[in-house]
Design a protein around this motif. Sequence first.
Motif, short mmCIF file in Angstrom:
data_model
loop_
_atom_site.label_atom_id
_atom_site.label_comp_id
_atom_site.label_asym_id
_atom_site.label_seq_id
_atom_site.Cartn_x
_atom_site.Cartn_y
_atom_site.Cartn_z
N LEU A 274 0.82 -1.21 0.00
CA LEU A 274 0.00 0.00 0.00
C LEU A 274 0.86 1.26 0.00
O LEU A 274 0.50 2.28 -0.61
N PHE A 275 2.01 1.21 0.67
CA PHE A 275 2.90 2.37 0.70
C PHE A 275 3.47 2.65 -0.68
O PHE A 275 3.62 3.82 -1.08
N ILE A 276 3.77 1.60 -1.44
CA ILE A 276 4.24 1.79 -2.82
C ILE A 276 3.19 2.54 -3.63
O ILE A 276 3.50 3.46 -4.40
N ILE A 277 1.92 2.15 -3.47
CA ILE A 277 0.83 2.81 -4.19
C ILE A 277 0.76 4.28 -3.80
O ILE A 277 0.62 5.16 -4.65
N PHE A 278 0.86 4.56 -2.50
CA PHE A 278 0.79 5.95 -2.02
C PHE A 278 1.91 6.79 -2.63
O PHE A 278 1.67 7.94 -3.05
N VAL A 279 3.12 6.27 -2.69
CA VAL A 279 4.24 7.03 -3.24
C VAL A 279 3.96 7.41 -4.69
O VAL A 279 4.17 8.56 -5.10
N GLY A 280 3.47 6.47 -5.48
CA GLY A 280 3.16 6.77 -6.87
C GLY A 280 2.06 7.81 -7.00
O GLY A 280 2.16 8.74 -7.82
N MET A 281 0.99 7.68 -6.20
CA MET A 281 -0.09 8.66 -6.25
C MET A 281 0.41 10.05 -5.88
O MET A 281 0.02 11.06 -6.48
N ALA A 282 1.29 10.12 -4.86
CA ALA A 282 1.79 11.41 -4.40
C ALA A 282 2.66 12.10 -5.45
O ALA A 282 2.78 13.34 -5.46
N VAL A 356 -6.56 18.37 -11.41
CA VAL A 356 -5.67 18.05 -10.29
C VAL A 356 -6.45 17.58 -9.08
O VAL A 356 -5.93 16.85 -8.22
N GLY A 357 -7.73 17.97 -8.99
CA GLY A 357 -8.55 17.54 -7.87
C GLY A 357 -8.69 16.02 -7.80
O GLY A 357 -8.78 15.45 -6.70
N GLY A 358 -8.70 15.36 -8.94
CA GLY A 358 -8.78 13.90 -8.94
C GLY A 358 -7.55 13.27 -8.32
O GLY A 358 -7.63 12.28 -7.60
N PHE A 359 -6.38 13.87 -8.56
CA PHE A 359 -5.14 13.33 -8.02
C PHE A 359 -5.04 13.60 -6.52
O PHE A 359 -4.55 12.75 -5.76
N TYR A 360 -5.50 14.77 -6.06
CA TYR A 360 -5.51 15.04 -4.63
C TYR A 360 -6.40 14.04 -3.90
O TYR A 360 -6.06 13.55 -2.81
N THR A 361 -7.54 13.72 -4.50
CA THR A 361 -8.45 12.73 -3.90
C THR A 361 -7.78 11.37 -3.82
O THR A 361 -7.87 10.66 -2.81
N ALA A 362 -7.08 10.99 -4.89
CA ALA A 362 -6.40 9.70 -4.92
C ALA A 362 -5.33 9.61 -3.84
O ALA A 362 -5.16 8.58 -3.18
N ILE A 363 -4.58 10.68 -3.64
CA ILE A 363 -3.52 10.70 -2.63
C ILE A 363 -4.12 10.50 -1.24
O ILE A 363 -3.60 9.73 -0.41
N ALA A 364 -5.22 11.18 -0.94
CA ALA A 364 -5.86 11.06 0.37
C ALA A 364 -6.30 9.62 0.65
O ALA A 364 -6.07 9.09 1.75
N PHE A 365 -6.92 8.98 -0.32
CA PHE A 365 -7.36 7.60 -0.15
C PHE A 365 -6.17 6.66 0.05
O PHE A 365 -6.20 5.76 0.90
N ALA A 366 -5.11 6.84 -0.76
CA ALA A 366 -3.95 5.95 -0.67
C ALA A 366 -3.23 6.11 0.67
O ALA A 366 -2.77 5.12 1.26
N LEU A 367 -3.13 7.34 1.15
CA LEU A 367 -2.50 7.57 2.45
C LEU A 367 -3.30 6.89 3.56
O LEU A 367 -2.74 6.25 4.45
N ALA A 368 -4.62 7.04 3.51
CA ALA A 368 -5.47 6.43 4.52
C ALA A 368 -5.32 4.90 4.51
O ALA A 368 -5.28 4.26 5.57
N ALA A 369 -5.23 4.29 3.32
CA ALA A 369 -5.06 2.85 3.23
C ALA A 369 -3.76 2.40 3.89
O ALA A 369 -3.73 1.41 4.64
#
Length: 401
Positions: A274-282, A356-369
Amino acid sequence: MSGYIDLLKTRGVARIISAQLVARLPSGMLSLAFLIHIERIFDSYGSAGLVLAATSVGQAVAGPLTSRWMGRLGMRPVLITTLVICATGIALIAFAPLPLWGYMLVALITGLSNPPIQPAVRTIYPKMVTSKQLTPLFSLDASAQELIWISGPVVTVFLALQVSPVVAIAVAGSFLVLGGIWFISSPEVGKVRIPPSKNRIGVVLKNRAVLLATITGFLMIGSAAAIEVGVVAVFGEGGAEAGLLLGIWAIASLVGGLSMGHLPIGPWALTRRLFIIFVGMAMAPFALEFWWLAIALIVAGIGIAPALAVMFAIVSASVKFSATAEAYGWLGTGQLIGAALGSAIAGFVIDDLGPVGGFYTAIAFALAATVVGALFVRWHPDLRGRDASPLPDTEPVATIS
């Protein structure tokens, strides 16, 4: 790779994987096709997000119910009934002129009738292979399903933008019908019987591994849905870039799944992925250009199939065979609710802030996971030195001879 080749040589494995992939190919097509179709009709990503959310909510509600019904009524009757209703709903969205609430209602019914092929096939797997082959089979399955996300978005974006969104939806519906018939007619579907669960619906969520996989799956897929909407918002009206990016993302997931499928599953396995996913999203919002987004999605994609494989394995190893279908139903429900919220939230944020709002949303979800995975690591079973076979039931269960 030799281990995966041996798996595919096992009787029925290649056929059942292929059939369920064709039947589930619309999963990689319909969300994009609905998004483009509804956005063109109402000129609003928010409206399109509501229709996608209605579809996902319907699927989320149906997941545990239809999975349990397969234990009481049999796999084939449930799969056939849901296939007919779902295909009808897809046709109505494609061809019937409706108000927004009408599209949302049909989308909800379409989601409610989504054939429970994913819980069915993952319940069948333990009866097809040895216990040592089961964890690699889950990895192969999680990786192979990325073919859905490689070909689905590319085909959908091409058809929707170069021909018509209606044609894209119709093609997706055709795959559902043809693949569903192939899967339902497979001998394995008729030979494996799921014992009826003795517990009330939802009791399986008291199992900590099932709950952990459901919550993290909800957040991870919410992140994926949000970034999908963001990518389409950046490139969707300008050409095939959106489909190509999502295809690249899926190829990275496929490579990640195959390369990590042999690794032992320790308590921190899910959190690491999950951390790998978060890094990519960020990384994504720093430059909304094709090649930068491709790099970001490659990084994120490397963790997706491996994370899914871990979720499948810890669920399988933690419940009785009679509860596996419902457990996977809840896992799918969590992911679908995540897809609903991720796409809906991203749609409205994009309307306010731009793509860019879509990417901000993705980052928030990935961090929470990632945070949830780390905080509840004690709920994650240690499968090092163990196989992922379900716990046995006390009554005999039919197997494939």
